[in-house]
Design a protein around this motif. Sequence first.
Motif, PDB file in Angstrom:
ATOM      1  N   GLY A  23      -0.933 -11.034   8.244  1.00 52.68           N
ATOM      2  CA  GLY A  23       0.187 -10.096   8.281  1.00 52.68           C
ATOM      3  C   GLY A  23      -0.014  -8.857   7.435  1.00 52.68           C
ATOM      4  N   HIS A  24       1.078  -8.128   7.252  1.00 50.66           N
ATOM      5  CA  HIS A  24       1.032  -6.817   6.604  1.00 50.66           C
ATOM      6  C   HIS A  24       1.046  -6.900   5.077  1.00 50.66           C
ATOM      7  N   SER A  25       1.613  -7.954   4.542  1.00 52.29           N
ATOM      8  CA  SER A  25       1.833  -8.019   3.088  1.00 52.29           C
ATOM      9  C   SER A  25       0.895  -9.006   2.396  1.00 52.29           C
ATOM     10  N   ALA A  26      -0.164  -9.399   3.062  1.00 47.98           N
ATOM     11  CA  ALA A  26      -1.068 -10.426   2.522  1.00 47.98           C
ATOM     12  C   ALA A  26      -1.715  -9.977   1.223  1.00 47.98           C
ATOM     13  N   ASP A  46      -8.980   0.755  11.302  1.00 45.27           N
ATOM     14  CA  ASP A  46      -8.134   1.645  10.515  1.00 45.27           C
ATOM     15  C   ASP A  46      -9.028   2.615   9.745  1.00 45.27           C
ATOM     16  N   SER A  47      -9.116   3.844  10.212  1.00 43.02           N
ATOM     17  CA  SER A  47      -9.981   4.841   9.573  1.00 43.02           C
ATOM     18  C   SER A  47      -9.445   5.330   8.236  1.00 43.02           C
ATOM     19  N   ARG A  85     -13.644  -1.247   7.676  1.00 41.05           N
ATOM     20  CA  ARG A  85     -12.503  -0.328   7.751  1.00 41.05           C
ATOM     21  C   ARG A  85     -11.442  -0.912   8.686  1.00 41.05           C
ATOM     22  N   MET A  86     -10.741  -1.900   8.151  1.00 43.66           N
ATOM     23  CA  MET A  86      -9.819  -2.700   8.954  1.00 43.66           C
ATOM     24  C   MET A  86      -8.499  -2.928   8.238  1.00 43.66           C
ATOM     25  N   SER A  87      -7.428  -3.077   9.034  1.00 33.55           N
ATOM     26  CA  SER A  87      -6.112  -3.436   8.507  1.00 33.55           C
ATOM     27  C   SER A  87      -5.236  -3.897   9.673  1.00 33.55           C
ATOM     28  N   PRO A  88      -4.040  -4.423   9.371  1.00 31.40           N
ATOM     29  CA  PRO A  88      -3.129  -4.869  10.439  1.00 31.40           C
ATOM     30  C   PRO A  88      -2.184  -3.770  10.932  1.00 31.40           C
ATOM     31  N   HIS A  89      -2.485  -2.505  10.678  1.00 30.58           N
ATOM     32  CA  HIS A  89      -1.489  -1.444  10.896  1.00 30.58           C
ATOM     33  C   HIS A  89      -1.070  -1.278  12.349  1.00 30.58           C
ATOM     34  N   ARG A  90      -1.869  -1.734  13.308  1.00 28.84           N
ATOM     35  CA  ARG A  90      -1.486  -1.585  14.721  1.00 28.84           C
ATOM     36  C   ARG A  90      -0.555  -2.697  15.200  1.00 28.84           C
ATOM     37  N   MET A  91      -0.374  -3.725  14.402  1.00 26.82           N
ATOM     38  CA  MET A  91       0.562  -4.802  14.755  1.00 26.82           C
ATOM     39  C   MET A  91       1.961  -4.393  14.322  1.00 26.82           C
ATOM     40  N   LYS A  92       2.904  -4.378  15.261  1.00 26.06           N
ATOM     41  CA  LYS A  92       4.205  -3.768  15.022  1.00 26.06           C
ATOM     42  C   LYS A  92       5.231  -4.693  14.367  1.00 26.06           C
ATOM     43  N   THR A  93       4.990  -5.993  14.400  1.00 26.67           N
ATOM     44  CA  THR A  93       5.989  -6.922  13.879  1.00 26.67           C
ATOM     45  C   THR A  93       5.424  -7.743  12.720  1.00 26.67           C
ATOM     46  N   THR A  94       6.308  -8.471  12.053  1.00 29.92           N
ATOM     47  CA  THR A  94       5.884  -9.292  10.913  1.00 29.92           C
ATOM     48  C   THR A  94       5.374 -10.652  11.385  1.00 29.92           C
ATOM     49  N   THR A  95       4.634 -11.312  10.511  1.00 27.96           N
ATOM     50  CA  THR A  95       4.235 -12.702  10.718  1.00 27.96           C
ATOM     51  C   THR A  95       5.113 -13.597   9.849  1.00 27.96           C
ATOM     52  N   PHE A  96       5.033 -14.920  10.080  1.00 23.23           N
ATOM     53  CA  PHE A  96       5.813 -15.803   9.202  1.00 23.23           C
ATOM     54  C   PHE A  96       5.277 -15.753   7.776  1.00 23.23           C
ATOM     55  N   ALA A  97       4.000 -15.388   7.618  1.00 26.43           N
ATOM     56  CA  ALA A  97       3.448 -15.213   6.266  1.00 26.43           C
ATOM     57  C   ALA A  97       4.114 -14.030   5.563  1.00 26.43           C
ATOM     58  N   ASP A  98       4.377 -12.954   6.303  1.00 24.25           N
ATOM     59  CA  ASP A  98       5.115 -11.814   5.741  1.00 24.25           C
ATOM     60  C   ASP A  98       6.515 -12.237   5.302  1.00 24.25           C
ATOM     61  N   THR A 156     -13.807  -7.352   2.618  1.00 23.36           N
ATOM     62  CA  THR A 156     -12.419  -7.010   2.907  1.00 23.36           C
ATOM     63  C   THR A 156     -12.311  -5.493   2.977  1.00 23.36           C
ATOM     64  N   SER A 157     -11.107  -4.951   2.832  1.00 24.42           N
ATOM     65  CA  SER A 157     -10.946  -3.490   2.862  1.00 24.42           C
ATOM     66  C   SER A 157      -9.995  -3.039   1.763  1.00 24.42           C
ATOM     67  N   THR A 158      -9.936  -1.722   1.553  1.00 20.74           N
ATOM     68  CA  THR A 158      -9.054  -1.163   0.529  1.00 20.74           C
ATOM     69  C   THR A 158      -7.584  -1.299   0.896  1.00 20.74           C
ATOM     70  N   TYR A 159      -7.293  -1.745   2.115  1.00 20.21           N
ATOM     71  CA  TYR A 159      -5.900  -2.059   2.444  1.00 20.21           C
ATOM     72  C   TYR A 159      -5.376  -3.141   1.505  1.00 20.21           C
ATOM     73  N   TYR A 160      -6.256  -4.052   1.092  1.00 19.57           N
ATOM     74  CA  TYR A 160      -5.871  -5.188   0.256  1.00 19.57           C
ATOM     75  C   TYR A 160      -6.217  -5.005  -1.217  1.00 19.57           C
ATOM     76  N   MET A 161      -7.363  -4.414  -1.507  1.00 20.35           N
ATOM     77  CA  MET A 161      -7.844  -4.352  -2.895  1.00 20.35           C
ATOM     78  C   MET A 161      -8.976  -3.342  -2.981  1.00 20.35           C
ATOM     79  N   ASN A 162      -9.328  -2.984  -4.196  1.00 21.50           N
ATOM     80  CA  ASN A 162     -10.427  -2.041  -4.407  1.00 21.50           C
ATOM     81  C   ASN A 162     -11.733  -2.723  -4.788  1.00 21.50           C
ATOM     82  N   ASN A 163     -11.638  -3.964  -5.266  1.00 25.88           N
ATOM     83  CA  ASN A 163     -12.830  -4.720  -5.653  1.00 25.88           C
ATOM     84  C   ASN A 163     -12.663  -6.176  -5.251  1.00 25.88           C
ATOM     85  N   LEU A 164     -13.758  -6.800  -4.857  1.00 21.55           N
ATOM     86  CA  LEU A 164     -13.705  -8.220  -4.544  1.00 21.55           C
ATOM     87  C   LEU A 164     -13.455  -9.033  -5.810  1.00 21.55           C
TER      88      LEU A 164
END
Length: 553
Positions: A178-181, A124-125, A138-151, A197-205
């Motif tokens: 999933g998408h909402s982790a 994910d650029s 530079r990673m995220s789940p954005h290419r996965m089209k459906t939810t997980t049971f965690a979502d 990790t990536s900024t998809y989840y947070m800005n700082n560890l």
Amino acid sequence: MRFLSIIFLTLFLFNCKAQNNVIQSKKQETVILNANPKLVVGIVVDQMRYDYLTRFYNKYGNGGFKRLINDGFNCKNNHYNYVPTFTGPGHASIFTGTTPKNHGIIANYWYDKFSKETVYCAGDSSVLAVGSDSESGRMSPHRMKTTTFADENRLFTQMRGKTIGISIKDRGAILPAGHSANAAYWFSGRDEGRFITSTYYMNNLPKWVEDFNTSTTAESYLREWNTLYDINTYTESGSDLNSFEGGFKGKENATFPYDLAALKDKNKGFDIIKATPFGNSIVADFAIQAITAEQLGQDNFTDVLTVSFSSPDYVGHNFGVNSKEIEDTYIRLDKDLERLFKVLDAQVGIGEYTLFLTADHGAVEVPAYLQSVNIPAGYFDKDELKKQLNAFLVNEFFASDLIESISNDQIFLNKSRLKELKLDLNDVQYAIVNEVINYKHIDKVYSSQTMQNATFTAGIEALLQNGYHQKRSGDIIIVKDPAVISYSKTGSTHGSGSTFDTHVPLLFYGNGIKKGSTLTKTKITDIAPTISALLGISFPNGTTGNVLGFVID
């Protein structure tokens, strides 16, 4: 007056009883809701054939795999119901309850027909790395089209239930969570040796992650890798010295022991840990730290922890299914699982968590080894395929640029060139199918038209159709002969619809799970709806699997 008093007393007593019933009903409802596990742990072992459970059974202790087998529920005939059997699609399918046909993760890497470039399943650029300066973050789940049971659990609990994903591989951490982790963490090797990790989840560890990274944990695994037990007792695998294994750069033979500290500079630094059992150990270390630091399973809202042990895949690719190295890796993984389970018992509580263990795919025996014992196997040359096919297209259609890409046993045609030459797509596909089926080591060939218009319910055709995504997959799909791979002549790989790739463990354990086993065929897509049913939450929104009611207590 007395009559009125009697009526009043009767009404009063009736009202009290009604209120008491309501209170009892509410109490009962609370008990039912609180009966849900405080934590669901989803464990994926990367490249674990089902027979690793039985083959190494006598080498395992009582607290790891055997605990799940003997005190949980063992689905002995569990299979992937699609191809290709790769890491990205496997992790996505386990947690979404559907196949690449719906969740869209058709491979680890695939050719994108729109951008005209190869894309990565978790790339994910639009995001940046956190905890690293490398592009690997530079990673995220954005290419996965459906939810997980965690979502779905996050939605059900109004985002109060946490989700944390952990793995050596980024895709092994990201796709299951999933998408909402709340977070997904993976190991960055090379010269870093840290979880990022990536900024998809947070800005700082978080501080606990920083503390883990600044500890000497990663460095401590740059040690000697020798067999845990006397190598002469490793009778479930082949000889240590053979011609079917890769090994590490800087060491002449792929034989024990391995001095990782001495070998690391020629093997991409900390990346060498990934290709040893110690990659599993550091993931277990990190997962244990996460359980404590994130207080997983400490309230009435179910949390989800996904843990993917990727190192068996690296070891298998390097040394093969029949190696002493793979046997030692699983013996040591058993110890790491026991360590993790003891922490779950202590921190969350025995009977307070639900856990399942499965794999993202199996693996083929090294074809060169199979050939040495007269079992049909071989190697397929992709470059030769392209050369032969281009020559055919020039002869048949007078054009050498009709193919845009060949990847993952799929051929992508140049649609704009076909239009330019006024060639019918169906005619070109049909011609290629009838040409390629004649090539050496090709078992079956199908067009996208067949995948879109026919309905298959069994056999390799059904697996192909479940793995075919209309918008992302290619125009022609190739099936090679069994145990024929496009790979080096050392080490194992995977990706086919053969049972050595599709048959993987499925063990359920803990809160809400019966003890027992079954030989009934189960599918990898059944896991997510089963966990969802146990939790009483909505199924992931693309689910095609079924609830395994016989495992739920």
